[in-house]
Motif scaffolding. Sequence first.
Motif, short mmCIF file in Angstrom:
data_model
loop_
_atom_site.label_atom_id
_atom_site.label_comp_id
_atom_site.label_asym_id
_atom_site.label_seq_id
_atom_site.Cartn_x
_atom_site.Cartn_y
_atom_site.Cartn_z
N ILE A 28 -12.01 -59.30 10.16
CA ILE A 28 -11.17 -59.34 8.98
C ILE A 28 -10.38 -58.04 8.83
O ILE A 28 -10.94 -56.95 8.84
CB ILE A 28 -12.03 -59.56 7.71
CG1 ILE A 28 -12.68 -60.94 7.77
CG2 ILE A 28 -11.17 -59.44 6.45
CD1 ILE A 28 -13.74 -61.17 6.73
N VAL A 62 -25.73 -51.63 4.89
CA VAL A 62 -25.90 -53.04 4.56
C VAL A 62 -27.37 -53.34 4.28
O VAL A 62 -27.70 -53.94 3.26
CB VAL A 62 -25.38 -53.94 5.70
CG1 VAL A 62 -25.61 -55.40 5.37
CG2 VAL A 62 -23.89 -53.69 5.92
N MET A 110 -26.68 -55.17 0.16
CA MET A 110 -27.00 -56.36 0.94
C MET A 110 -26.36 -57.59 0.31
O MET A 110 -25.82 -58.44 0.99
CB MET A 110 -28.51 -56.53 0.99
CG MET A 110 -28.92 -57.60 1.98
SD MET A 110 -30.61 -57.51 2.57
CE MET A 110 -31.47 -56.57 1.38
N ASP A 138 -16.35 -58.57 11.21
CA ASP A 138 -16.26 -60.03 11.17
C ASP A 138 -14.84 -60.50 11.47
O ASP A 138 -14.47 -61.62 11.14
CB ASP A 138 -16.70 -60.56 9.81
CG ASP A 138 -18.20 -60.52 9.64
OD1 ASP A 138 -18.66 -60.14 8.56
OD2 ASP A 138 -18.91 -60.85 10.61
N LYS A 166 -8.09 -63.05 8.47
CA LYS A 166 -9.24 -63.22 9.34
C LYS A 166 -8.79 -63.85 10.64
O LYS A 166 -8.20 -64.93 10.64
CB LYS A 166 -10.30 -64.09 8.68
CG LYS A 166 -11.55 -64.25 9.55
CD LYS A 166 -12.69 -64.85 8.76
CE LYS A 166 -13.74 -65.47 9.66
NZ LYS A 166 -14.31 -64.61 10.68
N LYS A 223 -15.75 -71.66 2.31
CA LYS A 223 -14.37 -71.96 2.70
C LYS A 223 -14.33 -72.69 4.04
O LYS A 223 -13.26 -72.89 4.60
CB LYS A 223 -13.56 -70.67 2.77
CG LYS A 223 -13.37 -70.09 1.40
CD LYS A 223 -12.41 -68.92 1.40
CE LYS A 223 -12.03 -68.57 -0.01
NZ LYS A 223 -12.74 -67.40 -0.53
N GLY A 236 -23.71 -57.75 -1.36
CA GLY A 236 -22.28 -57.73 -1.11
C GLY A 236 -21.97 -58.49 0.16
O GLY A 236 -21.12 -59.37 0.20
N ILE A 287 -16.55 -53.07 6.04
CA ILE A 287 -17.12 -53.64 7.27
C ILE A 287 -16.56 -55.00 7.62
O ILE A 287 -17.04 -55.66 8.53
CB ILE A 287 -18.66 -53.69 7.20
CG1 ILE A 287 -19.12 -54.36 5.94
CG2 ILE A 287 -19.25 -52.30 7.32
CD1 ILE A 287 -20.58 -54.26 5.70
N VAL A 297 -8.85 -68.42 5.67
CA VAL A 297 -9.38 -67.68 4.54
C VAL A 297 -8.23 -67.32 3.64
O VAL A 297 -7.27 -66.69 4.06
CB VAL A 297 -10.07 -66.40 5.03
CG1 VAL A 297 -10.69 -65.66 3.86
CG2 VAL A 297 -11.11 -66.75 6.06
N ASN A 298 -8.27 -67.74 2.39
CA ASN A 298 -7.21 -67.28 1.50
C ASN A 298 -7.80 -66.64 0.26
O ASN A 298 -8.04 -67.26 -0.74
CB ASN A 298 -6.25 -68.42 1.14
CG ASN A 298 -6.95 -69.57 0.48
OD1 ASN A 298 -8.16 -69.71 0.55
ND2 ASN A 298 -6.19 -70.41 -0.19
N TRP A 299 -8.08 -65.36 0.35
CA TRP A 299 -8.51 -64.63 -0.82
C TRP A 299 -7.32 -64.51 -1.75
O TRP A 299 -6.15 -64.61 -1.31
CB TRP A 299 -9.05 -63.27 -0.43
CG TRP A 299 -10.49 -63.38 -0.05
CD1 TRP A 299 -11.54 -63.52 -0.88
CD2 TRP A 299 -11.03 -63.39 1.28
NE1 TRP A 299 -12.71 -63.60 -0.16
CE2 TRP A 299 -12.42 -63.53 1.16
CE3 TRP A 299 -10.46 -63.29 2.54
CZ2 TRP A 299 -13.26 -63.58 2.24
CZ3 TRP A 299 -11.31 -63.34 3.62
CH2 TRP A 299 -12.69 -63.48 3.47
N ASN A 345 -20.19 -62.26 0.61
CA ASN A 345 -19.09 -62.43 1.52
C ASN A 345 -19.35 -63.58 2.50
O ASN A 345 -18.53 -64.46 2.70
CB ASN A 345 -18.91 -61.11 2.28
CG ASN A 345 -17.60 -61.08 3.04
OD1 ASN A 345 -16.81 -62.01 2.93
ND2 ASN A 345 -17.41 -60.04 3.81
N SER A 363 -17.71 -54.48 0.51
CA SER A 363 -18.18 -54.87 1.83
C SER A 363 -17.04 -55.32 2.74
O SER A 363 -16.96 -54.94 3.91
CB SER A 363 -19.22 -55.97 1.62
OG SER A 363 -19.30 -56.78 2.72
N ILE A 364 -16.11 -56.09 2.18
CA ILE A 364 -15.02 -56.61 3.01
C ILE A 364 -14.11 -55.47 3.47
O ILE A 364 -13.59 -55.47 4.57
CB ILE A 364 -14.25 -57.70 2.25
CG1 ILE A 364 -13.18 -58.30 3.14
CG2 ILE A 364 -13.65 -57.18 0.96
CD1 ILE A 364 -12.57 -59.53 2.59
#
Lengths: 351, 193
Positions: free
Chosen positions: A280, A226, B1, A278, A320, B14, B3, A274, A93-95, B7, A270-271
Amino acid sequence: MDYSKYSIGDFFMDESFQDFARGTNPEAIKLWTDIIKQFPEKEEDILEAKKLIQSISLNKVKIDPKQFEEDETKIKEFLNKQEKIEHKQVQFVNWSTIKIAASITVFMVLAALFYQYFSEVKTEENTEKQTIAFIEKNVPKGQKLTLFLEDGTKVKINSNSTLKFPAHFNTDKREIFLEGEAFFEVKRDTSRPFIIQSKNIATTVLGTSFNISAYPENPLVKVAVVTGKVKVEDTNNTKTGNNHAVSLLPEEMATFSSSSGDLKKSNYSSIKEIGWSDGIIYFENTPLSEIIEMLENWYGVEIKSDNKVNTREIYTGTFKDESLENVLNALKERAKFHYSINNSKVNIYGL
Amino acid sequence: MSGENLNLWSLFKKGDKDAFLKIYHSNYEILYSYGFKISGNSDLTRDVIQEIFADLWEKKSTVADVVHIKAYLLKYLRRALLTKITAEKKSQGLNTNEENLFEVSISPEDLLIKNQISKEQERKILDALAQLSPRQREIIYLKFFDELDYQAIQDITSLNYQSLRNTLHKALQSLRKILAIQIIFFLLIINRL
């Protein structure tokens, strides 16, 4: 809105009315119960529109688990084949902010193993007349634990956190206690609300998914939703204002400050909130000192830095499923340090 | 949701297999239910679901950014089924007007209130639904089965807002006419729901 001009058709077509008729959304139920009181002359039309919607509401199709298994196997076989074709390219993962090329460390979480691994303490608590047996799960630094409660609720507990819950839930409510952070997917049961007590905050839901972060050392308690609807209450009522309780919908978060007693509602990333569930690690304009704390928690290590390292400098990054080495390698270029790892002790030397 | 969805979708794009399988898991049931309802063919629906996911994985790096994953997949499935069924009907020399391609049958098991009503009432509701056009039934299915909002239904069926409302409104009129007589009994019975 002037509902006195609404026809049966208008009610039928209104999306919030449809939620009310199917009884799926508590907010819609409240709204329309009030409207019926306000416009008693429309009650008959409202009831007819409600029955029409109920009469054509449909069940979900029951799928044979064997069918799903077969199809799932097929798609997994397809993925494996594709992977060979893609020459085992390493995906990462490369944000945008930091780009790190590294191999993936795979986290294998075996629930069964965890069950034996983690200390399981049974305590007894007297509540009025009856005795309830509580189970306590302590998740140490560097670990995470996913477990299912008696009612089917799934809880993913973050590092350095404790969850306490009864072996059997009451008939009128499902109440548990959290210290630290966890992500919940609560099984829907409208007859027994699910209540999570953490610090001074009580979070009440019927069935949804959301994250709670309530570490003792952090003055902020955060509840991020969520799906579904969640009620967050300040149980101490420290403030006499009207913000003892807020209702949250998806993409909303409540932040409670134990120092000021303020309970605020906002949106969230979200990242950031939470991502941990996942695998991260995410930080944004975060001082190195806090990043070090995050890494200590995440990997279960102790990190010491010498006084040549500027721990107030801020950084942004996303990782990640990375190993500690890879995270430190990515950071050392920017933060200008060397490091050494000796078992669970990490030393950082500034350049 | 959304969001969370965004993701998940960007992870999948990816090349994250877990994210991809999560999308597969969480949408399989609704896709199969909808596909089976509109095509009436279980095997075809299962094949087409596999095909669209295989397709997605192969195109992952170029696929659009999607906010409403469920609606996107339902639309994808609908289009793929439409192509298959059109080809099949053409080869048999049958009418391939889109309005008549999907059957959307609704059975007693589908009714949420099945256990609260008599056999007679159940038959009347099913009759009423059977007399609607396939398109009306499809919209009712999307609206009252999966609780999709109007925007998502527009995306899936390519109807504009006004025709969507008109179609639903017409469905309502016919339902009311057919159900008018027994709605009074009906009221008494399910009032307690």
